[in-house]
Design a protein around this motif. Sequence first.
Motif, PDB file in Angstrom:
ATOM      1  N   ILE A 118       0.862  -1.187   0.000  1.00 48.03           N
ATOM      2  CA  ILE A 118       0.000   0.000   0.000  1.00 48.03           C
ATOM      3  C   ILE A 118       0.900   1.240   0.000  1.00 48.03           C
ATOM      4  O   ILE A 118       1.554   1.560   0.993  1.00 48.03           O
ATOM      5  CB  ILE A 118      -0.924   0.045   1.243  1.00 48.03           C
ATOM      6  N   ASP A 119       0.910   1.921  -1.141  1.00 45.29           N
ATOM      7  CA  ASP A 119       1.674   3.173  -1.238  1.00 45.29           C
ATOM      8  C   ASP A 119       0.695   4.323  -1.007  1.00 45.29           C
ATOM      9  O   ASP A 119      -0.381   4.348  -1.587  1.00 45.29           O
ATOM     10  CB  ASP A 119       2.285   3.278  -2.637  1.00 45.29           C
ATOM     11  N   GLY A 120       1.089   5.245  -0.125  1.00 48.99           N
ATOM     12  CA  GLY A 120       0.191   6.366   0.160  1.00 48.99           C
ATOM     13  C   GLY A 120      -0.669   6.111   1.387  1.00 48.99           C
ATOM     14  O   GLY A 120      -1.799   6.598   1.508  1.00 48.99           O
ATOM     15  N   SER A 121      -0.103   5.335   2.326  1.00 51.48           N
ATOM     16  CA  SER A 121      -0.882   4.911   3.512  1.00 51.48           C
ATOM     17  C   SER A 121      -1.541   6.073   4.244  1.00 51.48           C
ATOM     18  O   SER A 121      -2.621   5.939   4.796  1.00 51.48           O
ATOM     19  CB  SER A 121       0.022   4.173   4.509  1.00 51.48           C
ATOM     20  N   SER A 122      -0.860   7.232   4.192  1.00 50.74           N
ATOM     21  CA  SER A 122      -1.426   8.374   4.933  1.00 50.74           C
ATOM     22  C   SER A 122      -2.760   8.812   4.323  1.00 50.74           C
ATOM     23  O   SER A 122      -3.507   9.579   4.932  1.00 50.74           O
ATOM     24  CB  SER A 122      -0.428   9.537   4.932  1.00 50.74           C
ATOM     25  N   ASN A 143       6.720  17.762  -2.382  1.00 54.74           N
ATOM     26  CA  ASN A 143       6.217  18.288  -1.110  1.00 54.74           C
ATOM     27  C   ASN A 143       6.986  19.569  -0.784  1.00 54.74           C
ATOM     28  O   ASN A 143       8.084  19.527  -0.222  1.00 54.74           O
ATOM     29  CB  ASN A 143       6.411  17.257   0.013  1.00 54.74           C
ATOM     30  N   ALA A 192       0.366  10.474  -2.576  1.00 55.22           N
ATOM     31  CA  ALA A 192       0.537   9.072  -2.995  1.00 55.22           C
ATOM     32  C   ALA A 192       1.357   9.083  -4.284  1.00 55.22           C
ATOM     33  O   ALA A 192       0.886   9.560  -5.323  1.00 55.22           O
ATOM     34  CB  ALA A 192      -0.815   8.398  -3.211  1.00 55.22           C
ATOM     35  N   LEU A 193       2.556   8.515  -4.204  1.00 52.84           N
ATOM     36  CA  LEU A 193       3.454   8.492  -5.368  1.00 52.84           C
ATOM     37  C   LEU A 193       2.744   7.920  -6.591  1.00 52.84           C
ATOM     38  O   LEU A 193       2.827   8.481  -7.695  1.00 52.84           O
ATOM     39  CB  LEU A 193       4.694   7.669  -5.018  1.00 52.84           C
ATOM     40  N   TYR A 235       7.806  14.373 -11.161  1.00 49.79           N
ATOM     41  CA  TYR A 235       7.614  14.111  -9.727  1.00 49.79           C
ATOM     42  C   TYR A 235       9.002  14.073  -9.087  1.00 49.79           C
ATOM     43  O   TYR A 235       9.937  13.481  -9.648  1.00 49.79           O
ATOM     44  CB  TYR A 235       6.898  12.773  -9.516  1.00 49.79           C
ATOM     45  N   TYR A 243      11.037  13.503  -5.221  1.00 48.25           N
ATOM     46  CA  TYR A 243      11.227  13.426  -3.779  1.00 48.25           C
ATOM     47  C   TYR A 243      12.728  13.563  -3.550  1.00 48.25           C
ATOM     48  O   TYR A 243      13.456  12.571  -3.568  1.00 48.25           O
ATOM     49  CB  TYR A 243      10.672  12.161  -3.152  1.00 48.25           C
ATOM     50  N   ARG A 245      11.950   4.270  -1.566  1.00 48.00           N
ATOM     51  CA  ARG A 245      12.816   3.099  -1.575  1.00 48.00           C
ATOM     52  C   ARG A 245      13.107   2.659  -2.995  1.00 48.00           C
ATOM     53  O   ARG A 245      12.270   2.739  -3.896  1.00 48.00           O
ATOM     54  CB  ARG A 245      12.143   1.952  -0.807  1.00 48.00           C
ATOM     55  N   GLU A 300       9.918   0.946  -5.097  1.00 47.58           N
ATOM     56  CA  GLU A 300       9.253   2.184  -5.525  1.00 47.58           C
ATOM     57  C   GLU A 300       9.973   2.800  -6.728  1.00 47.58           C
ATOM     58  O   GLU A 300       9.441   2.849  -7.833  1.00 47.58           O
ATOM     59  CB  GLU A 300       9.167   3.173  -4.350  1.00 47.58           C
TER      60      GLU A 300
HETATM   61  P1  AFP Z   1       3.118   6.708   2.978  1.00 48.43           P
HETATM   62  O1  AFP Z   1       2.856   5.390   2.304  1.00 48.43           O
HETATM   63  O2  AFP Z   1       3.821   6.570   4.286  1.00 48.43           O
HETATM   64  O3  AFP Z   1       1.903   7.591   3.022  1.00 48.43           O
HETATM   65  O4  AFP Z   1       4.193   7.480   2.053  1.00 48.43           O
HETATM   66  C1  AFP Z   1       3.784   7.736   0.750  1.00 48.43           C
HETATM   67  C2  AFP Z   1       5.035   8.082  -0.038  1.00 48.43           C
HETATM   68  O5  AFP Z   1       5.951   7.023   0.052  1.00 48.43           O
HETATM   69  C3  AFP Z   1       4.685   8.404  -1.482  1.00 48.43           C
HETATM   70  O6  AFP Z   1       3.613   7.650  -1.945  1.00 48.43           O
HETATM   71  C4  AFP Z   1       4.366   9.885  -1.448  1.00 48.43           C
HETATM   72  O7  AFP Z   1       4.603  10.550  -2.666  1.00 48.43           O
HETATM   73  C5  AFP Z   1       5.311  10.396  -0.356  1.00 48.43           C
HETATM   74  O8  AFP Z   1       5.613   9.270   0.488  1.00 48.43           O
HETATM   75  C6  AFP Z   1       4.664  11.440   0.504  1.00 48.43           C
HETATM   76  O9  AFP Z   1       5.654  11.777   1.484  1.00 48.43           O
HETATM   77  P2  AFP Z   1       5.494  13.159   2.254  1.00 48.43           P
HETATM   78  O10 AFP Z   1       4.256  13.027   3.092  1.00 48.43           O
HETATM   79  O11 AFP Z   1       6.767  13.281   3.040  1.00 48.43           O
HETATM   80  O12 AFP Z   1       5.354  14.239   1.201  1.00 48.43           O
END
Ligand code: AFP
Length: 330
Positions: free
Chosen positions: A110-114, A203, A239-240, A254, A256, A271, A275
Motif C-alpha cells: 500500500i503506497d500512500g498509507s497516509s 512536497n 501518494a506516489l 515528480y 522526492y 525506496r 518504488e
Molecule cells: P506513505 O505510504 O507513508 O503515506 O508514504 C507515501 C510516499 O511514500 C509516497 O507515496 C508519497 O509521494 C510520499 O511518500 C509522501 O511523502 P510526504 O508526506 O513526506 O510528502
Amino acid sequence: MRIVGTTLVHHLLTEKEAFAPVLTQISLGAKLIGRELQQAGLVNMLGYTGGMNVQGEKVKKLDLWANDAFVEILKESGLVCTLISEEMDEPLHFNDYCKEGSYLVCFDPIDGSSNIDVNGALGTIFSVRRRRGKEADHMRPDALEKGTEQVAAGYVMYGTGTILVYTTGRGVNGFTLDPNIGEFFLSHPNIQAPKRGKTYSVNEGNYHHWHPQSRKFIDHLREIDKASGRPYSLRYTGALVADFHRTLLEGGIYLYPADADDPKKPTGKLRLLYEAAPLGFVMEVAGGKASTGEMRILDIQPSSYHQRVPLIIGSAEDVTMAEDFYQGRR
Ligand code: AFP
C-alpha cells in the motif's frame, strides 16, 4: 468494433513469458485490496496497528492486511521464491520454490498509507526479477541487482477506479478493473509519456530542508515565463502512484529530493527496490526518465533491501532539465 475487449489475462498470454502467472496473481491481489478499500470504513480496516515498520513508520491496518494477502497469493503462484516488501524487515523465502526459473517480487503493498483514513488515492507497486542464484543458499542477493535486471514492473492505482499498469520492457499498458465481472480490461494501450509536461509534484513543505540545487530547480519551475511554459502547476496527492500515473499520462515531473538536514531522510524518502526502480522501468519504457539527479535510477547498484534514493521521474525533457540543475549546468 470489438464487443468484449482485451483482458489482462489474455494480454499476458500474448507476452509468452513464463512469469505471466506471477502478474496474474498480482492482479488478484489488486482486486482484493480494491475491495477492502471500498469497505475499509465498514470493516474496521482504518487506523494504525500500533506497530512500526522497518522504515520506522507507523503501520496502518490495511498495510499489513495487504502485505499478508500478497504473501499468500504470490506463494500460491508456485513461481516466486523470495518476497521483499516495505512491510517486512527481511526477505521472505519460499524454500520449496527456490529453484531454477523462479522469481523474486519486490513490492510496496500500500503506497500512500497516509491517505487511507481520508479516502485518498492509494497504490501498490511491484517489481519482478529472475532468481539467478544456483546455490542452495537462496540468500544470494539476487534482489540486489540493478533495476535493469527487472523482467516486469508496474503499479495498481486505487482511485475512482482500479487500474493496473505494467511493462515487461515491450510497451506500457494500462488495464481498468470492471468490478461487476472482476476482470481487468485494456484501457490504456501502449502508453507514451509526453516529452514535456506542465505540472510538478513535490512536497514543497520540505523546501527549506532541500539542497540548494533542488530549491533552484523548483524556483525555476515557479518563475513566470510564458515563452518557456512556466510556471508549472503544482499537483501533489501524497501518494506516489497517483502523482506518477498523472505524470505518465499527461507529462510533467515528480520529485522526492534528498533532505539536507533530516538524518532520517538523507537520501530522500522513497525506496529503490519497490518504488523507484519499478516506476523507473515503467517510465523509461514509456519514453520518460528516472534519475536521482546525478544518475539513472535503473543503473544504481543496490546495497540493501530497503535502501532509499532521491527520485526525479517523469517526462524526458523535464527530468533532463532537472539534471542540468543538479549537475551544475544551470
Ligand atoms: P506513505 O505510504 O507513508 O503515506 O508514504 C507515501 C510516499 O511514500 C509516497 O507515496 C508519497 O509521494 C510520499 O511518500 C509522501 O511523502 P510526504 O508526506 O513526506 O510528502
